[in-house]
Design an enzyme around this catalytic site. Sequence first.
Site, PDB file in Angstrom:
ATOM      1  CD  GLU A 174      -3.092  -1.062   2.154  1.00 30.96           C
ATOM      2  OE1 GLU A 174      -2.870  -0.438   3.198  1.00 30.96           O
ATOM      3  OE2 GLU A 174      -4.162  -1.643   1.921  1.00 30.96           O
ATOM      4  CD  GLU A 363      -3.706  -6.272   2.496  1.00 32.96           C
ATOM      5  OE1 GLU A 363      -4.540  -5.652   3.182  1.00 32.96           O
ATOM      6  OE2 GLU A 363      -2.489  -6.030   2.523  1.00 32.96           O
TER       7      GLU A 363
HETATM    8  C1  BG6 Z   1      -4.375  -3.129   4.719  1.00 30.08           C
HETATM    9  C2  BG6 Z   1      -3.032  -3.560   5.203  1.00 30.08           C
HETATM   10  O1  BG6 Z   1      -4.432  -1.763   4.783  1.00 30.08           O
HETATM   11  O2  BG6 Z   1      -5.496  -3.453   5.462  1.00 30.08           O
HETATM   12  C3  BG6 Z   1      -3.040  -4.697   6.199  1.00 30.08           C
HETATM   13  O3  BG6 Z   1      -2.166  -3.861   4.130  1.00 30.08           O
HETATM   14  C4  BG6 Z   1      -4.194  -4.499   7.165  1.00 30.08           C
HETATM   15  O4  BG6 Z   1      -1.799  -4.738   6.834  1.00 30.08           O
HETATM   16  C5  BG6 Z   1      -5.491  -4.526   6.369  1.00 30.08           C
HETATM   17  O5  BG6 Z   1      -4.221  -5.393   8.211  1.00 30.08           O
HETATM   18  C6  BG6 Z   1      -6.738  -4.396   7.225  1.00 30.08           C
HETATM   19  O6  BG6 Z   1      -6.653  -3.294   8.062  1.00 30.08           O
HETATM   20  P1  BG6 Z   1      -6.866  -3.446   9.620  1.00 30.08           P
HETATM   21  O7  BG6 Z   1      -6.566  -2.141  10.200  1.00 30.08           O
HETATM   22  O8  BG6 Z   1      -8.286  -3.836   9.794  1.00 30.08           O
HETATM   23  O9  BG6 Z   1      -5.936  -4.497  10.067  1.00 30.08           O
END
Ligand code: BG6
Length: 466
Positions: A174, A363
Amino acid sequence: MKQFPTHFLWGGALAANQVEGAYLTDGKGLSTSDVMPQGIIGPVIERDTVNKTACLKDIAIDFYHRYPEDIALFAEMGFKCLRTSIAWSRIFPHGDETQPNEAGLAFYDSVFDEMAKYGIQPVITLSHYEMPWTLVKKYGGWGDRKLIDFFEHYARTVFTRYQEKVKLWLTFNEINMSLHEPMTGVGLPKSSSQSEIYQAIHHQLVASARVVKLCHEIIPEARIGNMLLGGLMYPLTCKPEDVLATLQQNQKWLFFGDVQSRGNYPGYMLRYFRENGIELAITEQDRQDLKNTVDFISFSYYMSGCTTADESEYLKQQGNILHMITNPHLPSSEWGWQIDPLGLRTLLNLLWDRYQKPLFIVENGLGAKDTPEADGSIQDDYRIQYLNDHLVQVREAIEDGVDIMGYTSWGAIDLVSASKGEISKRYGYIYVDQNEQGTGSLERRRKKSFHWYKQVIETQGGSLSE
Ligand code: BG6
């Protein structure tokens, strides 16, 4: 029946700092993540190896010691690939050493060997929301051009070491997040000026391009991509002013993909720099380096948001890292993230039209509180619904003609959340008995979604419900 292609990479995603724990084991140095116990939106809390401050990430889910069990569970679901990251500070504890830490290198050798046993392909992020803390203390993070060389040295070390084991790489997780959380992204305090942040980002973009070249030289058959936070924005209304504001808001993050994919700074960004008094130090060599563009585009997608030209609207929205307005047509998760499966199809089409390079969704997932039933089972139908609906839209995008390499949902197993450092926001197919105090038994348990995902992979998406 609409099908996913046979070469589609099904899997899940993790990040070293959110699963491994063992934060000082086997010579690992402190990283930026280790000094941010409350997550990327929390403060930096200085610590040293003597005066420890408790941090859930110190233990996390202890993947460092339990990876064989976890990888066996991923294999049971039928994973074709697993995305995780290398903690830079395991390999170079301070970031500026000449010689790597052998114990750190050996650890990832074992992890990749374990994946190979089951035919799971590693997809490896070089830097996922962390860097050696010394690089921030001593050099001021990515504000210093020397970081390019340190990162290149680190990348050369791991490309060389793992050239037989890892053929899919990502540079910075990101990378566009630096605009919102500069400490996590580029090691700069929040109070930094826009000029300082964009200069640090420039160094990171050059580093990313240089390691793309290096990867191609060291592992010619490998492919290397960037990683963007897919921050899809809609206009709040059809007023032309809102539409233009939305275009410009989307350009703020697409800019990173434009540089990494096209090899130079787009005109709209040069205008933005000019009009905001941002003067970047860019050398002729930097311009040459940037021409080393990525092989594919990877991105995260959790939600969409709205944009308006009326700045006063933003003041009404609390705790908004991404500067977005709530969409009245969409439901939200318990954490206020708006659920928009159709947005994923839109985004896939948009990125494909723009870059004409293969896309990889690395993701996507739902953070939710899971409450085990009396019999210990976890009936996470809400997560199944979320993932099902998004995968249906991925399949639609494939039908639209978009070239998609694969899908790794976040996170394949419960892990510590990035934004606030909490474990109660769970994403996994596998439940981990861990709590905010870090005193859980760490026992692993299959959730209902585990069996669901196994079937989706087995049927190549055939079991998804429209
Ligand atoms: C993304 C990141 O922004 O979102 C991850 O690459 C992160 O590292 C994921 O865990 C979800 O966000 P969060 O804050 O719910 O863990």
